[in-house]
Design a protein around this motif. Structure first.
Motif, PDB file in Angstrom:
ATOM      1  N   GLN A  34       0.834  -1.204   0.000  1.00  0.00           N
ATOM      2  CA  GLN A  34       0.000   0.000   0.000  1.00  0.00           C
ATOM      3  C   GLN A  34       0.870   1.256   0.000  1.00  0.00           C
ATOM      4  OE1 GLN A  34      -2.425  -0.534   3.474  1.00  0.00           O
ATOM      5  NE2 GLN A  34      -3.993  -1.709   2.372  1.00  0.00           N
ATOM      6  N   ASP A  85       0.873   0.284  13.207  1.00  0.00           N
ATOM      7  CA  ASP A  85      -0.476   0.723  13.581  1.00  0.00           C
ATOM      8  C   ASP A  85      -0.698   2.186  13.231  1.00  0.00           C
ATOM      9  OD1 ASP A  85      -1.221  -1.771  14.511  1.00  0.00           O
ATOM     10  OD2 ASP A  85      -0.520  -1.358  16.554  1.00  0.00           O
ATOM     11  N   ARG A  88      -1.121   2.375   9.431  1.00  0.00           N
ATOM     12  CA  ARG A  88      -2.452   1.893   9.050  1.00  0.00           C
ATOM     13  C   ARG A  88      -3.526   2.933   9.366  1.00  0.00           C
ATOM     14  NH1 ARG A  88      -0.596  -3.076  11.336  1.00  0.00           N
ATOM     15  NH2 ARG A  88      -0.163  -4.547   9.670  1.00  0.00           N
ATOM     16  N   HIS A  89      -3.393   3.563  10.536  1.00  0.00           N
ATOM     17  CA  HIS A  89      -4.370   4.580  10.942  1.00  0.00           C
ATOM     18  C   HIS A  89      -4.377   5.742   9.947  1.00  0.00           C
ATOM     19  CE1 HIS A  89      -6.850   7.041  13.546  1.00  0.00           C
ATOM     20  NE2 HIS A  89      -5.943   7.997  13.467  1.00  0.00           N
ATOM     21  N   GLN A  90      -3.187   6.216   9.568  1.00  0.00           N
ATOM     22  CA  GLN A  90      -3.104   7.343   8.632  1.00  0.00           C
ATOM     23  C   GLN A  90      -3.643   6.942   7.259  1.00  0.00           C
ATOM     24  OE1 GLN A  90      -2.229  10.594   9.371  1.00  0.00           O
ATOM     25  NE2 GLN A  90      -3.111  10.875   7.348  1.00  0.00           N
ATOM     26  N   ASP A  92      -5.918   4.732   6.676  1.00  0.00           N
ATOM     27  CA  ASP A  92      -7.369   4.644   6.828  1.00  0.00           C
ATOM     28  C   ASP A  92      -8.008   6.027   6.758  1.00  0.00           C
ATOM     29  OD1 ASP A  92      -9.848   3.235   7.386  1.00  0.00           O
ATOM     30  OD2 ASP A  92      -9.730   4.151   9.384  1.00  0.00           O
ATOM     31  N   GLU A  95      -7.976   7.119   3.178  1.00  0.00           N
ATOM     32  CA  GLU A  95      -8.894   6.352   2.344  1.00  0.00           C
ATOM     33  C   GLU A  95     -10.351   6.650   2.676  1.00  0.00           C
ATOM     34  OE1 GLU A  95      -9.949   1.710   1.591  1.00  0.00           O
ATOM     35  OE2 GLU A  95      -7.841   2.247   1.814  1.00  0.00           O
ATOM     36  N   ASN A  96     -10.680   6.709   3.934  1.00  0.00           N
ATOM     37  CA  ASN A  96     -12.077   6.828   4.351  1.00  0.00           C
ATOM     38  C   ASN A  96     -12.429   8.175   4.955  1.00  0.00           C
ATOM     39  OD1 ASN A  96     -12.430   4.087   3.657  1.00  0.00           O
ATOM     40  ND2 ASN A  96     -11.569   3.493   5.621  1.00  0.00           N
ATOM     41  N   SER A  98     -11.494  10.952   8.145  1.00  0.00           N
ATOM     42  CA  SER A  98     -11.592  10.725   9.580  1.00  0.00           C
ATOM     43  C   SER A  98     -13.028  10.917  10.046  1.00  0.00           C
ATOM     44  CB  SER A  98     -10.667  11.685  10.328  1.00  0.00           C
ATOM     45  OG  SER A  98     -11.181  12.992  10.290  1.00  0.00           O
TER      46      SER A  98
END
Length: 182
Positions: A34, A85, A88-90, A92, A95-96, A98
């Motif tokens: 990714q 982690d 992945r949070h960033q 996310d 992508e979605n 906040s």
């Protein structure tokens, strides 16, 4: 010198199973894949080590299938030393979006709908956001209301106009953002 022996878990194992280690490694490789697909701008926003950053840039340049696969494995290996982690949070968030951003957008949409329906809401808006220019904001609200009335009388096969409706949203968004900065 005394050696420390690890205490076994409830199943009698002294650490993660070989299968679990392999699953974790594949998850890090997938995360690395990714990262390779990200733009340079987004990569620079992540807190990555310089070694990983160079490995990702190399992977982006490699076109040969086998070379890319090996480079991806190397990126996965380097990912062991990163905060996966947080990455992945960033990703996310990118992508979605906040949850805070979504909540703020819903608040602005509700405020816009309220302003279109109620004149008292306009007074309350100016009380809450005193930095807003009343004259230009009233003009924007009036134009959006007029557009909504025109859209209500349109024939069924004609698409409604949304120019002033969107402009009101953007104006409210700008005013709210300025108020938050002040």
């Amino acid at each position: 010198m005394t050696e420390k022996y690890l205490e076994p878990d409830e199943n009698g194992y002294y650490g993660p199973s070989k299968s679990q280690v392999k699953r974790d490694m594949h998850a890090l490789q997938e995360l690395g894949k990714q990262l390779i697909e990200l733009s340079n701008e987004k990569l620079n926003k992540l807190n990555l080590s310089e070694t990983l950053r160079v490995a990702i840039k190399d992977a982006q340049r490699i076109t040969a299938r086998e070379g890319k696969r090996r480079q991806l494995q190397y990126v996965g290996k380097l990912m062991r030393h990163e905060d996966a982690d947080a990455i992945r949070h960033q990703l996310d968030i990118w992508e979605n979006g906040s949850k805070e951003q979504a909540k703020a957008m819903h608040r602005i949409e509700a405020l816009r709908d309220l302003l279109l329906r109620d004149d008292k809401a306009l007074t309350q808006f100016f009380d809450e956001f005193p930095l807003a220019d009343p004259q230009s904001f009233r003009t924007t609200v009036r134009s959006a209301r007029k557009e909504a009335q025109q859209n209500a009388t349109l024939p069924e096969n004609k698409a409604p106009s949304r120019k002033h409706y969107r402009q009101l949203f953007q104006t409210i968004k700008t005013i709210v953002e300025q108020a938050e900065k002040a």
